[in-house]
Write a protein that holds these residues in place. Sequence first.
Motif, PDB file in Angstrom:
ATOM      1  N   ALA A 157     -10.279 -13.112 -12.863  1.00 44.09           N
ATOM      2  CA  ALA A 157     -10.042 -12.407 -11.594  1.00 44.09           C
ATOM      3  C   ALA A 157      -8.552 -12.174 -11.384  1.00 44.09           C
ATOM      4  CB  ALA A 157     -10.620 -13.211 -10.434  1.00 44.09           C
ATOM      5  N   GLN A 158      -7.746 -13.188 -11.637  1.00 41.64           N
ATOM      6  CA  GLN A 158      -6.295 -13.040 -11.497  1.00 41.64           C
ATOM      7  C   GLN A 158      -5.770 -11.917 -12.389  1.00 41.64           C
ATOM      8  OE1 GLN A 158      -4.704 -17.023 -12.382  1.00 41.64           O
ATOM      9  NE2 GLN A 158      -3.830 -17.011 -10.330  1.00 41.64           N
ATOM     10  N   THR A 159      -6.283 -11.873 -13.607  1.00 36.60           N
ATOM     11  CA  THR A 159      -5.824 -10.850 -14.550  1.00 36.60           C
ATOM     12  C   THR A 159      -6.204  -9.459 -14.064  1.00 36.60           C
ATOM     13  OG1 THR A 159      -6.142 -12.457 -16.334  1.00 36.60           O
ATOM     14  CG2 THR A 159      -5.822 -10.161 -16.975  1.00 36.60           C
ATOM     15  N   HIS A 160      -7.441  -9.294 -13.608  1.00 36.49           N
ATOM     16  CA  HIS A 160      -7.856  -7.989 -13.099  1.00 36.49           C
ATOM     17  C   HIS A 160      -7.044  -7.591 -11.872  1.00 36.49           C
ATOM     18  CE1 HIS A 160     -11.067  -6.926 -15.769  1.00 36.49           C
ATOM     19  NE2 HIS A 160     -11.752  -8.046 -15.545  1.00 36.49           N
ATOM     20  N   LEU A 161      -6.757  -8.548 -10.998  1.00 37.63           N
ATOM     21  CA  LEU A 161      -5.975  -8.217  -9.809  1.00 37.63           C
ATOM     22  C   LEU A 161      -4.571  -7.776 -10.203  1.00 37.63           C
ATOM     23  CD1 LEU A 161      -6.111  -8.103  -6.730  1.00 37.63           C
ATOM     24  CD2 LEU A 161      -5.272 -10.460  -6.675  1.00 37.63           C
ATOM     25  N   ALA A 162      -3.968  -8.476 -11.168  1.00 33.97           N
ATOM     26  CA  ALA A 162      -2.639  -8.096 -11.635  1.00 33.97           C
ATOM     27  C   ALA A 162      -2.638  -6.720 -12.297  1.00 33.97           C
ATOM     28  CB  ALA A 162      -2.117  -9.139 -12.621  1.00 33.97           C
ATOM     29  N   ALA A 163      -3.785  -6.350 -12.880  1.00 36.26           N
ATOM     30  CA  ALA A 163      -3.919  -5.044 -13.546  1.00 36.26           C
ATOM     31  C   ALA A 163      -4.421  -3.966 -12.581  1.00 36.26           C
ATOM     32  CB  ALA A 163      -4.869  -5.162 -14.731  1.00 36.26           C
ATOM     33  N   HIS A 164      -4.420  -4.278 -11.285  1.00 37.57           N
ATOM     34  CA  HIS A 164      -4.802  -3.318 -10.228  1.00 37.57           C
ATOM     35  C   HIS A 164      -6.273  -2.907 -10.320  1.00 37.57           C
ATOM     36  CE1 HIS A 164      -0.529  -3.207  -9.479  1.00 37.57           C
ATOM     37  NE2 HIS A 164      -0.312  -2.792 -10.717  1.00 37.57           N
ATOM     38  N   ARG A 165      -7.111  -3.903 -10.573  1.00 41.63           N
ATOM     39  CA  ARG A 165      -8.559  -3.691 -10.560  1.00 41.63           C
ATOM     40  C   ARG A 165      -9.177  -4.667  -9.543  1.00 41.63           C
ATOM     41  NH1 ARG A 165      -7.483  -2.975 -16.361  1.00 41.63           N
ATOM     42  NH2 ARG A 165      -7.821  -5.209 -16.714  1.00 41.63           N
ATOM     43  N   PRO A 166      -8.955  -4.434  -8.253  1.00 39.93           N
ATOM     44  CA  PRO A 166      -9.368  -5.414  -7.236  1.00 39.93           C
ATOM     45  C   PRO A 166     -10.865  -5.637  -7.137  1.00 39.93           C
ATOM     46  CG  PRO A 166      -8.633  -3.389  -6.191  1.00 39.93           C
ATOM     47  CD  PRO A 166      -8.253  -3.283  -7.643  1.00 39.93           C
TER      48      PRO A 166
END
Length: 240
Positions: A157-166
């Motif tokens: 989840a952290q990785t997706h959030l950092a990659a702008h995939r909320p």
Amino acid sequence: MVAGRYEEADDEARIAAELAVSVDDPAPVYWADNDRGIIAFNQGRYEDAEEFLRRAAEGARRDGSDSAEASALGNLSRIQLALDRVEKAIDLARQGVGIYERIGHTLRLANARYALGVALTQAGRHTDALEQLSEAMELFEANRQRLWQGTTHYRIAQTHLAAHRPARAAQHCEQALAIGCIGGDRIRGIVQITLGRALSTLGQADRARACWLEAKSLLDPAGAPEAEEARELLGAEVTV
């Protein structure tokens, strides 16, 4: 330690190390140092954590315990991340992965890939991070390590959030909360912070605020340093 009762766990590890020293048994000493490093890390005592884990790695190396050395290296990688030494963290995690690949310890390899994935996320290498975390997830699932599966969902989840995939970040946070994670209420509170950030980015302000309130209620009693982040988010009243 899994339940987040860090002071009790630290006392037990300290006593175990003292007993092992008294009978000249090195293995429990470096494993205790490893545990105390993890505990200090979770309490935000990064300098203490680094010292414990360096001792653990050195003790394991002297004793010829590849598995214990790799474990300490992976945990030491997390300390380097906390101190913003990202490339050093990646190097240490890769060393751990290499050792476990060589000795064929699949469950510990999952932990090493997890550590590497976390480091790569902080370096902004999101594709590489997701590859490592996904492989770690498969190994945790194969070894029936449900709490580690939940924790890995949180890191994904952290990785997706950092990659702008909320939206994908929110999905993995919800899976982490449903399964459970290593670390008790503290990690649950941290997941709620991340879920709130994802929901806020998606324009779901009320749900985000509810997550941060829940995070605060979990983190304040534990004295967790992340409680301040929850308070700041609640006070900001803006999309993050």
